[in-house]
Enzyme design. Structure first.
Site, PDB file in Angstrom:
ATOM      1  N   GLY A   1       0.797  -1.218   0.000  1.00  9.08           N
ATOM      2  CA  GLY A   1       0.000   0.000   0.000  1.00  9.08           C
ATOM      3  C   GLY A   1       0.830   1.269   0.000  1.00  9.08           C
ATOM      4  N   GLU A   2       2.080   1.159   0.391  1.00 13.93           N
ATOM      5  CA  GLU A   2       2.940   2.337   0.472  1.00 13.93           C
ATOM      6  C   GLU A   2       3.451   2.710  -0.914  1.00 13.93           C
ATOM      7  OE1 GLU A   2       7.092   3.620   2.706  1.00 13.93           O
ATOM      8  OE2 GLU A   2       5.841   2.008   3.550  1.00 13.93           O
ATOM      9  N   ALA A   3       3.299   3.994  -1.282  1.00 12.61           N
ATOM     10  CA  ALA A   3       3.653   4.456  -2.628  1.00 12.61           C
ATOM     11  C   ALA A   3       5.130   4.248  -2.941  1.00 12.61           C
ATOM     12  CB  ALA A   3       3.286   5.933  -2.779  1.00 12.61           C
TER      13      ALA A   3
END
Length: 662
Positions: free
Chosen positions: A254-256
Site C-alpha cells: 500500500g505504500e507508494a
C-alpha cells in the site's frame, strides 16, 4: 479441499451438506490404510496441504461447537448432532490407527476393537503366550527395504513443520521469517535463492507480505527484489500481459514508495527483455503505473465515476520521451485491462463469495456442474464459474507436478507422528463432550475413544500422551467427589478396568492412576455397606467392639448411624480434587442431609462394579510380563502408602492386595 472447507465452517454450515461430509469422513477413516496413506502422502509432503491435520482440527472445531457469543444458523439439535458425529469420526480415526498398528505388529485383534456400542463395560484379555505374558512384539520389527520409510518420512515431516514455522513467522514479520528460514537451512543465503523461494508458491506464504517485503529499502531485501524481478522472462510478451504475469505471485504494497521501487525494476526488466518496445525504461515505468491505476479504477466498486478510454489515452500523452504512444496501442491496452482484471492467483475467486459458492457446489447439481460445466467466452462468469475455473486451474497445476509419487509405509513408527498431530485435539474433544453431555451414546463414544487412544499411545511407548488419556479417564470417574457421580462416571470406571486388563503390559507409570481408582471404588463400597473401617482394626481398644458389629448392613446404615458425625463419610461427601489422595482433617465445610442423601443414592450406581470385577482385575496381574509386573507392584506400593497415611480413614486395601499377588 471442498470437504475440508465445509467441515471447518462451524458458524453457518448447511446442515445437509455438513452431515453428508461427516458421514463421508466416517467411511473414509473406517479404513485404517486410508488415514495412513493420507498422512504419509500429504502431511509428510512439503508441497501438499496437511489433510490429516486439517481433518482432525476440523472435527475438533465441530465437536466443540460455535464459540461462546458467536452467531450461528444451527439449531440446538443440529449443533448436538454435529458434535456427536464429529466425536464419532475422531473415535474412528484412533480406532483405525490402533487396528493398523496391531496388524503390523502381529498383535491379534483384541476385543477392544469389537466392543459393543451400547455396553463398553465388557472386558476381555489381550492374547497372551503360554506363560501368561503378552506375545513378544517389537515396535520396530525386522522388515524389508521399506524399514527406512518411517525415518524418511520423519525427516520430511520435521522439515515441513520447521518450514511452516518459518512461513508463519514470515507472515507476521517478513524479515524475521527470512532470517529464520536461512538460519535453519530451509533456504539459501543468497538473494537469488530467497527470491526463488518467494516465487515458487510455497504453501502458506501471504501474498500481501511478499509484496511488502519486496518493497523494503534495506539492502538485502532490495537485492532480493531485484533477483525476483530478474527471474521473469518477458520476451515477446505484451505489456499488459507482462504486468498481469508479474503480479500473479504477490500483492502490491500500500505504500507508494514501495510500489515505486518494484515497478521501476519491472520497467527496467521489461525493456531489457524487449529492447524495441519503448524508447526508455521510464516510458514503461510511467505506463505501468497508469495501468495499475486503471485496473483499480475499473474494478473497484467504490469508484463511481470510471475512467474512459479517451481519458486513459489523454493521461498517457508525451510519456515516450516527449512523444505519444500510438492511440491504437493504448486503446487496446485499456480494453484489455477493463475486460479482464489484473489479479494475483489468490484472488481468482472473491473470498467473500467463495463460501457461498462452495455451499451451492457441494449439492448434487453442483457436482454435476463440475463434471459437465461449459461456458462460452462471451458469457460473463458468475461466482460459481470463477470458483470452477479456479478449481480447474488447481487441478492442472497439480497434474504437471514433476514428482507425483505415491508412498506406502509398513513401519508402525509413522504412527508416532500421527499421534503427535491428533492426540491434543482428540483429548480435548473427548474430554469436553464427556464433561458436558449426559447422552449415553455420546459418552460411550468418548470412552471408546479414550480406550483406543490409550492402546495406541501405550504400545508405542508415548508416555506423555498415554498418561494424559489415562489421567483424564480417571478424573471422569468422579471417585474423588462421589456426591456428584452419574452413570457416565461409572462407565468411566468400567473403562479404567478394561484399559488395565487390555493394555496392562504397556501402562508403566500410569498404573498408579488406575490403582488409585480401584482403591477409591473399594472405599466407597465399604462405606455403602456400613462395614467397619480399616482404622478400627488398627486401634486395639476397638477390636472387641468391632467383632460384634455386623458387616452386612445395607445403605440404610448411613442414615441410621449418625452419618453427619462419621468423619470418613463426611470427608467423602465433601470431596476434593482428583490429585488429592486424602481429604484434609481440618476441612470443616458443613455437609447437609440433602448432600448425604444424594451421596447414598449415587452409591447404588457402584453396584454395577462388584467384588468379582475387582478380584478379577488383580487375578489378571499374573498375566503381566516381567517389566509390567514391576511397574504394577511399584504403583501398588505407592497407593498403599497413601492409604495408610490418610488422616481421616487409614486403610489396608492395597497392602492386602500386595500380599495376595506376592
Amino acid at each position: 479441499m471442498l470437504i475440508l472447507r465445509v467441515l471447518e465452517n462451524v458458524l453457518q454450515p448447511s446442515f445437509v451438506q455438513k452431515t453428508t461430509v461427516l458421514n463421508l469422513l466416517e467411511k473414509i477413516v473406517g479404513d485404517s490404510q486410508n488415514i495412513i496413506d493420507i498422512f504419509v502422502n500429504y502431511d509428510c509432503d512439503v508441497d501438499s496441504p496437511n489433510i490429516f491435520e486439517r481433518i482432525v482440527n476440523g472435527l475438533l472445531k465441530t465437536a466443540l461447537g460455535p464459540p461462546p457469543g458467536s452467531t450461528t444458523t444451527l439449531s440446538a439439535i443440529q449443533d448436538i448432532t454435529f458434535r456427536h458425529e464429529s466425536v464419532k469420526c475422531l473415535v474412528g480415526i484412533i480406532k483405525s490407527m490402533g487396528a493398523w498398528m496391531d496388524g503390523h505388529l502381529k498383535i491379534g485383534h483384541s476385543n477392544l476393537h469389537e466392543s459393543s456400542e451400547n455396553d463398553i463395560s465388557e472386558s476381555h484379555s489381550t492374547p497372551t503366550s503360554e506363560d501368561g505374558t503378552l506375545a513378544d512384539c517389537e515396535l520396530h520389527p525386522e522388515m524389508n527395504s521399506e524399514s527406512s520409510d518411517a525415518a524418511t518420512f520423519e525427516q520430511r515431516r520435521a522439515y515441513k513443520i520447521e518450514l511452516q514455522k518459518g512461513v508463519s513467522l514470515f507472515n507476521r514479520k517478513p524479515s524475521k521469517g527470512i532470517e529464520f528460514l536461512m538460519n535453519t537451512k530451509k533456504i539459501g543465503n543468497t538473494p537469488e535463492e530467497v527470491a526463488s523461494f518467494l516465487r515458487k508458491n510455497t504453501p502458506g506464504l501471504n501474498e500481501t507480505m511478499i509484496g511488502d517485503y519486496l518493497g523494503e529499502r534495506e539492502e538485502f531485501a532490495l537485492r532480493v527484489m531485484h533477483a525476483y524481478v530478474d527471474s521473469f522472462n518477458f520476451k515477446s510478451m505484451d505489456f499488459g500481459e507482462a504486468i498481469r504475469f508479474f503480479l500473479r505471485g504477490f500483492r502490491l504494497p500500500g505504500e507508494a514508495q514501495k510500489i515505486d521501487r518494484i515497478m521501476e525494476k519491472f520497467a527496467e526488466r521489461y525493456c531489457k527483455c524487449n529492447p524495441n518496445s519503448f524508447t526508455s525504461a521510464d516510458t514503461a515505468y510511467v505506463l505501468a503505473y497508469s495501468v495499475i491505476m486503471l485496473n483499480t479504477d475499473a474494478h473497484n466498486d467504490m469508484v463511481k465515476v470510471k475512467m474512459t478510454k479517451s481519458g486513459f489515452i489523454r493521461n498517457n500523452r508525451g510519456i515516450n520521451d516527449g512523444k505519444d504512444l500510438p492511440e491504437e496501442y493504448l486503446g487496446a491496452l485499456y480494453d484489455q485491462i477493463v475486460k479482464n482484471e489484473i489479479k494475483m492467483n489468490a484472488d481468482a475467486v472473491p473470498q467473500s463469495k467463495q463460501e457461498n459458492s462452495l455451499n451451492k457446489l457441494l449439492g448434487l447439481d453442483g457436482i454435476l456442474n463440475l463434471v459437465s460445466w461449459k461456458q462460452t467466452e462471451d458469457k460473463p462468469l458468475g461466482a460459481n464459474g470463477l470458483l470452477i475455473r479456479h478449481i480447474q486451474e488447481q487441478f492442472k497445476a497439480k497434474a504437471v507436478k514433476l514428482e507425483s509419487v505415491y508412498h506406502s509405509v509398513s513401519d508402525v513408527s509413522i504412527l508416532r507422528f500421527m499421534v503427535e498431530v491428533c492426540w491434543g485435539p482428540m483429548l480435548a474433544a473427548f474430554s469436553v463432550t464427556l464433561d458436558q453431555s449426559d447422552d449415553r451414546l455420546a459418552t460411550t463414544h468418548c470412552l471408546q475413544g479414550f480406550r483406543h487412544a490409550v492402546h495406541v499411545t501405550a504400545v508405542l511407548g508415548m508416555q506423555t500422551q498415554r498418561d494424559a488419556f489415562v489421567t483424564s479417564v480417571a478424573k471422569f470417574t468422579y471417585l474423588h467427589c462421589a456426591a456428584d457421580m452419574k452413570q457416565k462416571n461409572v462407565d468411566a470406571m468400567k473403562a479404567i478396568l478394561s484399559i488395565a486388563i487390555e493394555d496392562g503390559n504397556h501402562l508403566q507409570e500410569a498404573w498408579e492412576h488406575i490403582l488409585t481408582c480401584l482403591s477409591r471404588i473399594e472405599h466407597l463400597q465399604l462405606l455403602g455397606v456400613g462395614a467397619p473401617t480399616d482404622a478400627s482394626f488398627l486401634t486395639a481398644s476397638n477390636i472387641e467392639t468391632d467383632d460384634k458389629m455386623s458387616t452386612s448392613v445395607d445403605h440404610q446404615y448411613l442414615k441410621n448411624k449418625g452419618t453427619l458425625q462419621n468423619p470418613a463419610v463426611m470427608a467423602v461427601v465433601r470431596g476434593g480434587s482428583y490429585d488429592s489422595t486424602t481429604v484434609r482433617v481440618n476441612s470443616f465445610r458443613l455437609v447437609s442431609p440433602e448432600q448425604i442423601n444424594h451421596f447414598i443414592a449415587n452409591l447404588n450406581l457402584l453396584d454395577q462394579i462388584g467384588n468379582f470385577e475387582l478380584n478379577r482385575f488383580f487375578a489378571h496381574s499374573q498375566r503381566l510380563n516381567s517389566e509390567a509386573i514391576v511397574a504394577f507392584v511399584k504403583a501398588l506400593c505407592k497407593v498403599s502408602m497413601s492409604e495408610l497415611q490418610s488422616p481421616t480413614d487409614p486403610r489396608i486395601f492395597s497392602l492386602t492386595k500386595l500380599v495376595e499377588i506376592a
